[in-house]
Scaffold this active site. Sequence first.
Site, mmCIF file in Angstrom:
data_model
loop_
_atom_site.group_PDB
_atom_site.id
_atom_site.type_symbol
_atom_site.label_atom_id
_atom_site.label_comp_id
_atom_site.label_asym_id
_atom_site.label_seq_id
_atom_site.Cartn_x
_atom_site.Cartn_y
_atom_site.Cartn_z
ATOM 1 N N PRO A 11 -22.242 21.645 -2.238
ATOM 2 C CA PRO A 11 -22.000 21.424 -0.809
ATOM 3 C C PRO A 11 -21.081 22.460 -0.161
ATOM 4 O O PRO A 11 -20.130 22.931 -0.778
ATOM 5 C CB PRO A 11 -21.354 20.036 -0.777
ATOM 6 C CG PRO A 11 -20.826 19.816 -2.150
ATOM 7 C CD PRO A 11 -21.758 20.545 -3.067
ATOM 8 N N ASN A 12 -21.418 22.757 1.064
ATOM 9 C CA ASN A 12 -20.661 23.655 1.955
ATOM 10 C C ASN A 12 -20.826 25.137 1.614
ATOM 11 O O ASN A 12 -20.388 25.995 2.382
ATOM 12 C CB ASN A 12 -19.156 23.291 1.993
ATOM 13 C CG ASN A 12 -18.941 21.875 2.460
ATOM 14 O OD1 ASN A 12 -19.414 21.508 3.535
ATOM 15 N ND2 ASN A 12 -18.265 21.054 1.668
ATOM 16 N N ARG A 19 -17.077 30.429 6.200
ATOM 17 C CA ARG A 19 -16.209 29.342 5.740
ATOM 18 C C ARG A 19 -14.979 29.921 5.031
ATOM 19 O O ARG A 19 -15.111 30.569 3.999
ATOM 20 C CB ARG A 19 -16.995 28.497 4.732
ATOM 21 C CG ARG A 19 -16.163 27.456 4.037
ATOM 22 C CD ARG A 19 -16.871 26.917 2.800
ATOM 23 N NE ARG A 19 -16.077 25.855 2.222
ATOM 24 C CZ ARG A 19 -16.224 25.430 0.976
ATOM 25 N NH1 ARG A 19 -17.130 25.950 0.176
ATOM 26 N NH2 ARG A 19 -15.454 24.461 0.531
ATOM 27 N N TYR A 24 -13.062 32.416 0.275
ATOM 28 C CA TYR A 24 -14.408 32.528 -0.310
ATOM 29 C C TYR A 24 -15.114 33.857 -0.033
ATOM 30 O O TYR A 24 -16.230 34.062 -0.509
ATOM 31 C CB TYR A 24 -15.272 31.364 0.192
ATOM 32 C CG TYR A 24 -14.738 30.012 -0.260
ATOM 33 C CD1 TYR A 24 -14.703 29.699 -1.618
ATOM 34 C CD2 TYR A 24 -14.267 29.080 0.648
ATOM 35 C CE1 TYR A 24 -14.203 28.476 -2.052
ATOM 36 C CE2 TYR A 24 -13.775 27.850 0.222
ATOM 37 C CZ TYR A 24 -13.743 27.556 -1.118
ATOM 38 O OH TYR A 24 -13.261 26.350 -1.558
ATOM 39 N N ASN A 76 -22.476 26.397 -9.350
ATOM 40 C CA ASN A 76 -21.213 26.207 -8.644
ATOM 41 C C ASN A 76 -21.350 24.856 -7.947
ATOM 42 O O ASN A 76 -21.943 24.763 -6.871
ATOM 43 C CB ASN A 76 -20.968 27.315 -7.619
ATOM 44 C CG ASN A 76 -19.628 27.125 -6.917
ATOM 45 O OD1 ASN A 76 -19.010 26.064 -7.027
ATOM 46 N ND2 ASN A 76 -19.184 28.142 -6.194
ATOM 47 N N ALA A 79 -17.417 21.027 -4.341
ATOM 48 C CA ALA A 79 -16.528 19.856 -4.428
ATOM 49 C C ALA A 79 -17.021 18.812 -5.429
ATOM 50 O O ALA A 79 -16.218 18.044 -5.968
ATOM 51 C CB ALA A 79 -16.358 19.235 -3.051
ATOM 52 N N GLU A 100 -20.659 27.449 -15.511
ATOM 53 C CA GLU A 100 -20.035 26.955 -14.273
ATOM 54 C C GLU A 100 -19.286 28.118 -13.619
ATOM 55 O O GLU A 100 -18.539 28.824 -14.298
ATOM 56 C CB GLU A 100 -19.060 25.832 -14.656
ATOM 57 C CG GLU A 100 -18.243 25.267 -13.520
ATOM 58 C CD GLU A 100 -17.252 24.199 -14.019
ATOM 59 O OE1 GLU A 100 -17.343 23.758 -15.198
ATOM 60 O OE2 GLU A 100 -16.366 23.832 -13.228
ATOM 61 N N HIS A 102 -16.991 29.373 -10.140
ATOM 62 C CA HIS A 102 -16.280 29.112 -8.883
ATOM 63 C C HIS A 102 -15.859 30.435 -8.281
ATOM 64 O O HIS A 102 -15.326 31.306 -8.990
ATOM 65 C CB HIS A 102 -15.042 28.235 -9.121
ATOM 66 C CG HIS A 102 -15.403 26.908 -9.691
ATOM 67 N ND1 HIS A 102 -15.938 25.903 -8.925
ATOM 68 C CD2 HIS A 102 -15.378 26.459 -10.966
ATOM 69 C CE1 HIS A 102 -16.210 24.873 -9.701
ATOM 70 N NE2 HIS A 102 -15.887 25.177 -10.945
ATOM 71 N N ARG A 109 -5.079 26.575 -7.030
ATOM 72 C CA ARG A 109 -5.167 25.821 -5.783
ATOM 73 C C ARG A 109 -4.664 24.382 -5.984
ATOM 74 O O ARG A 109 -3.959 24.107 -6.946
ATOM 75 C CB ARG A 109 -6.618 25.880 -5.266
ATOM 76 C CG ARG A 109 -7.074 27.333 -5.008
ATOM 77 C CD ARG A 109 -8.491 27.404 -4.516
ATOM 78 N NE ARG A 109 -8.645 26.735 -3.219
ATOM 79 C CZ ARG A 109 -9.827 26.429 -2.684
ATOM 80 N NH1 ARG A 109 -10.947 26.756 -3.332
ATOM 81 N NH2 ARG A 109 -9.890 25.819 -1.521
HETATM 82 C C1 DQA Z 1 -15.465 26.117 -5.225
HETATM 83 C C2 DQA Z 1 -14.106 25.443 -5.461
HETATM 84 C C3 DQA Z 1 -14.178 23.958 -5.115
HETATM 85 O O1 DQA Z 1 -12.929 23.331 -5.352
HETATM 86 C C4 DQA Z 1 -14.522 23.786 -3.641
HETATM 87 O O2 DQA Z 1 -14.659 22.420 -3.329
HETATM 88 C C5 DQA Z 1 -15.709 24.566 -3.230
HETATM 89 C C6 DQA Z 1 -15.969 25.881 -3.808
HETATM 90 C C7 DQA Z 1 -15.395 27.633 -5.435
HETATM 91 O O3 DQA Z 1 -16.459 28.252 -5.539
HETATM 92 O O4 DQA Z 1 -14.299 28.219 -5.477
HETATM 93 O O5 DQA Z 1 -16.452 24.147 -2.342
HETATM 94 O O6 DQA Z 1 -16.386 25.595 -6.155
#
Ligand code: DQA
Length: 145
Positions: A11-12, A19, A24, A76, A79, A100, A102, A109
């Site tokens: 998501p997002n 964003r 990011y 990825n 959240a 995985e 990120h 963080r």
């Molecule tokens: C994320 C890190 C997560 O905590 C966050 O909710 C994201 C992006 C990252 O790529 O750094 O949406 O996965």
Amino acid sequence: MSGKVLVLHGPNLNLLGTREPDIYGHETLADIDNGLREHALLAGWELSSRQSNHEGELIDAIHAARVDGTVAIIINPAAFTHTSVAILDALNAFDGSVIEVHLSNVHKRESFRHHSYVSLRADGVIAGLGSQGYHAALEALIKKG
Ligand code: DQA
């Protein structure tokens, strides 16, 4: 050696580029996916990618990967990393490699980002390298063959 890789974005991540760019980066999701597809093609691998804001859609994509010849998933979970036992369970039912990724260094963080359900299944975890993290994951899979 060649293989079929699925890249899943949670998501997002469709908002990448606009964003929180300080966290990011400025690349869009399309930039990242195009770069990954080219990287895979150069190695003779096939790569498809999918983004969803919906947990069930990501789970359905993992289920499909169990039976369509996919050898590895780069994910990825965004959240959902920190909340989703259901995505963990789906990945546990997938027999191939799981990496995985990120974009940000989640360990630098908020403390709620320090725990990952998906890490209980992942063969490798990369955080904090921006989009290069996806390429490092793909290269590791290609080298492993
Ligand atoms: C994320 C890190 C997560 O905590 C966050 O909710 C994201 C992006 C990252 O790529 O750094 O949406 O996965």
